[in-house]
Enzyme design. Structure first.
Site, PDB file in Angstrom:
ATOM      1  N   ASP A 186      -6.207   2.283  -3.896  1.00 15.28           N
ATOM      2  CA  ASP A 186      -7.565   1.759  -4.076  1.00 15.28           C
ATOM      3  C   ASP A 186      -8.530   2.574  -3.220  1.00 15.28           C
ATOM      4  O   ASP A 186      -8.126   3.447  -2.446  1.00 15.28           O
ATOM      5  CB  ASP A 186      -7.614   0.252  -3.735  1.00 15.28           C
ATOM      6  CG  ASP A 186      -7.339  -0.037  -2.252  1.00 15.28           C
ATOM      7  OD1 ASP A 186      -8.022   0.549  -1.391  1.00 15.28           O
ATOM      8  OD2 ASP A 186      -6.445  -0.856  -1.952  1.00 15.28           O
TER       9      ASP A 186
ATOM     10  N   HIS B 138      -0.564   8.779  -1.352  1.00 15.85           N
ATOM     11  CA  HIS B 138       0.049   8.437  -2.633  1.00 15.85           C
ATOM     12  C   HIS B 138      -0.923   8.544  -3.798  1.00 15.85           C
ATOM     13  O   HIS B 138      -0.687   7.975  -4.864  1.00 15.85           O
ATOM     14  CB  HIS B 138       0.638   7.019  -2.583  1.00 15.85           C
ATOM     15  CG  HIS B 138       1.855   6.908  -1.709  1.00 15.85           C
ATOM     16  ND1 HIS B 138       2.336   5.720  -1.225  1.00 15.85           N
ATOM     17  CD2 HIS B 138       2.699   7.864  -1.238  1.00 15.85           C
ATOM     18  CE1 HIS B 138       3.429   5.936  -0.491  1.00 15.85           C
ATOM     19  NE2 HIS B 138       3.652   7.241  -0.470  1.00 15.85           N
TER      20      HIS B 138
ATOM     21  N   ASN C 155       1.102  -6.655  10.980  1.00 12.25           N
ATOM     22  CA  ASN C 155       1.592  -7.027   9.640  1.00 12.25           C
ATOM     23  C   ASN C 155       1.721  -8.536   9.555  1.00 12.25           C
ATOM     24  O   ASN C 155       1.853  -9.218  10.575  1.00 12.25           O
ATOM     25  CB  ASN C 155       2.956  -6.370   9.376  1.00 12.25           C
ATOM     26  CG  ASN C 155       3.224  -6.116   7.903  1.00 12.25           C
ATOM     27  OD1 ASN C 155       2.350  -5.601   7.201  1.00 12.25           O
ATOM     28  ND2 ASN C 155       4.401  -6.465   7.436  1.00 12.25           N
TER      29      ASN C 155
HETATM   30  P1  NAD Z   1       4.203  -3.529   0.187  1.00 13.61           P
HETATM   31  O1  NAD Z   1       3.665  -4.466  -0.866  1.00 13.61           O
HETATM   32  O2  NAD Z   1       5.596  -3.031   0.054  1.00 13.61           O
HETATM   33  O3  NAD Z   1       4.064  -4.251   1.597  1.00 13.61           O
HETATM   34  C1  NAD Z   1       2.883  -4.907   1.967  1.00 13.61           C
HETATM   35  C2  NAD Z   1       3.070  -5.458   3.366  1.00 13.61           C
HETATM   36  O4  NAD Z   1       1.827  -6.043   3.736  1.00 13.61           O
HETATM   37  C3  NAD Z   1       4.145  -6.543   3.472  1.00 13.61           C
HETATM   38  O5  NAD Z   1       4.982  -6.248   4.591  1.00 13.61           O
HETATM   39  C4  NAD Z   1       3.349  -7.825   3.691  1.00 13.61           C
HETATM   40  O6  NAD Z   1       3.992  -8.714   4.583  1.00 13.61           O
HETATM   41  C5  NAD Z   1       2.077  -7.285   4.335  1.00 13.61           C
HETATM   42  N1  NAD Z   1       0.901  -8.121   4.089  1.00 13.61           N
HETATM   43  C6  NAD Z   1       0.597  -8.860   2.994  1.00 13.61           C
HETATM   44  N2  NAD Z   1      -0.581  -9.467   3.155  1.00 13.61           N
HETATM   45  C7  NAD Z   1      -1.057  -9.099   4.374  1.00 13.61           C
HETATM   46  C8  NAD Z   1      -2.233  -9.399   5.124  1.00 13.61           C
HETATM   47  N3  NAD Z   1      -3.188 -10.203   4.635  1.00 13.61           N
HETATM   48  N4  NAD Z   1      -2.383  -8.844   6.348  1.00 13.61           N
HETATM   49  C9  NAD Z   1      -1.429  -8.022   6.871  1.00 13.61           C
HETATM   50  N5  NAD Z   1      -0.290  -7.702   6.210  1.00 13.61           N
HETATM   51  C10 NAD Z   1      -0.118  -8.240   4.973  1.00 13.61           C
HETATM   52  O7  NAD Z   1       3.153  -2.361   0.294  1.00 13.61           O
HETATM   53  P2  NAD Z   1       3.303  -0.893   0.854  1.00 13.61           P
HETATM   54  O8  NAD Z   1       4.215  -0.868   2.030  1.00 13.61           O
HETATM   55  O9  NAD Z   1       1.929  -0.348   0.989  1.00 13.61           O
HETATM   56  O10 NAD Z   1       4.071  -0.236  -0.419  1.00 13.61           O
HETATM   57  C11 NAD Z   1       3.847   0.955  -0.760  1.00 13.61           C
HETATM   58  C12 NAD Z   1       3.316   1.248  -2.180  1.00 13.61           C
HETATM   59  O11 NAD Z   1       2.554   0.279  -2.901  1.00 13.61           O
HETATM   60  C13 NAD Z   1       2.343   2.349  -1.972  1.00 13.61           C
HETATM   61  O12 NAD Z   1       2.947   3.492  -2.480  1.00 13.61           O
HETATM   62  C14 NAD Z   1       1.072   2.041  -2.758  1.00 13.61           C
HETATM   63  O13 NAD Z   1       0.669   3.165  -3.494  1.00 13.61           O
HETATM   64  C15 NAD Z   1       1.449   0.920  -3.639  1.00 13.61           C
HETATM   65  N6  NAD Z   1       0.416  -0.125  -3.826  1.00 13.61           N
HETATM   66  C16 NAD Z   1      -0.892   0.096  -3.491  1.00 13.61           C
HETATM   67  C17 NAD Z   1      -1.834  -0.945  -3.632  1.00 13.61           C
HETATM   68  C18 NAD Z   1      -3.284  -0.684  -3.290  1.00 13.61           C
HETATM   69  O14 NAD Z   1      -3.729   0.451  -3.344  1.00 13.61           O
HETATM   70  N7  NAD Z   1      -4.058  -1.715  -2.894  1.00 13.61           N
HETATM   71  C19 NAD Z   1      -1.432  -2.191  -4.080  1.00 13.61           C
HETATM   72  C20 NAD Z   1      -0.078  -2.382  -4.411  1.00 13.61           C
HETATM   73  C21 NAD Z   1       0.841  -1.331  -4.272  1.00 13.61           C
END
Ligand code: NAD
Ligand code: ZN
Length: 236
Positions: A94, A109, A202
């Site tokens: 995003d 990414h 986190n």
């Molecule tokens: P993930 O979904 O695997 O992990 C997200 C982490 O954030 C979890 O550990 C969760 O506990 C934590 N979390 C959730 N809500 C939270 C909050 N309010 N405050 C703090 N922490 C919170 O995501 P990741 O590790 O970024 O996975 C990687 C892949 O997902 C990336 O390659 C990315 O490109 C893709 N992705 C991106 C988006 C985006 O751009 N917004 C969205 C979904 C997935």
């Protein structure tokens, strides 16, 4: 917190969750209802191009309905005010960090608002649908544009620049990432190897929590502004 000059900040889907964007492994281990292997691999794109393009069209369109939250805003403030080196490395596709005003930022990414031409390799800003047969602006080919997203099995962007920043970092911070996707999940160990202090913010302990000097659990919109306030107040 004295002696800190160079900072690397890794962000993941958790930093955008409170803006209303689903995390990668949301309920049931799905990203917006899909298994990641059906969406985020070169094989999925080859097998079912329209499904993958449509999925990312929807993610791109959703950006217009959300806005940066307090975590993005606090990081943008830090970027603006921090006199030392600083690099925000986001795994997010995003554009909420830049919309909050961050400039020392890289998208390892890829980005939803960018296209990649499979014929000529050109990357270009892109705002609409990829299902409508838009021609590549660089080489003119038809039906060669794909989302400029790093799929599983593909090389993340700017790894050299990230490695250089990690090797110089005094402080490495990881925010809202599950620590499950490599190479990003390995950054904490690189940073420690080069002598950085390491801190994780986190919602719950990530797979790599163990590797951090300190972990703080809670919502990014609360923890990040708090931490930025502490850091700027303690500035040398
Ligand atoms: P993930 O979904 O695997 O992990 C997200 C982490 O954030 C979890 O550990 C969760 O506990 C934590 N979390 C959730 N809500 C939270 C909050 N309010 N405050 C703090 N922490 C919170 O995501 P990741 O590790 O970024 O996975 C990687 C892949 O997902 C990336 O390659 C990315 O490109 C893709 N992705 C991106 C988006 C985006 O751009 N917004 C969205 C979904 C997935
Ligand atoms: Zn092209």
């Amino acid at each position: 917190m004295s002696g800190i000059h160079n900072i690397v900040i890794l962000t993941g889907a958790g930093v955008s969750a409170e803006s209303g964007l689903g995390t990668f492994r949301g309920p049931g281990g799905l990203w917006e209802g899909h298994r990641v292997e059906d969406i985020c691999t070169p094989e999925a794109l080859a097998r079912n191009r329209d499904l993958v393009l449509d999925f990312y069209d929807q993610r791109r369109a959703a950006l217009a309905t959300v806005k940066p939250n307090a975590a993005h805003e606090a990081l943008a403030r830090l970027d603006c005010e921090w006199p030392g080196e600083l690099l925000i490395v986001t795994q997010n596709v995003d554009d909420l960090h830049e919309r909050a005003g961050a400039t020392r930022l890289l998208h390892m990414h890829g980005e939803l608002m960018s296209s990649l031409c499979e014929a000529c390799g050109a990357r270009a800003g892109y705002g609409g649908s990829m299902l409508d047969g838009t021609l590549c602006g660089s080489c003119g080919a038809a039906d060669t544009l794909r989302p400029d997203i790093v799929f599983f099995g593909e090389m993340p962007y700017e790894m050299d620049r990230i490695d250089r920043a990690l090797s110089r970092a005094d402080l490495f911070l990881s925010i809202g990432t599950s620590g499950a996707v490599y190479p990003a999940a390995g950054f904490v160990r690189s940073a420690r190897h080069f002598g950085a202090q390491t801190l994780e913010l986190n919602l719950d302990p990530s797979e790599g929590s163990f590797f951090f000097h300190e972990s703080r659990m809670g919502a990014a919109s609360e923890l990040v502004p708090e931490w930025v306030g502490e850091l700027l107040a303690a500035r040398d």
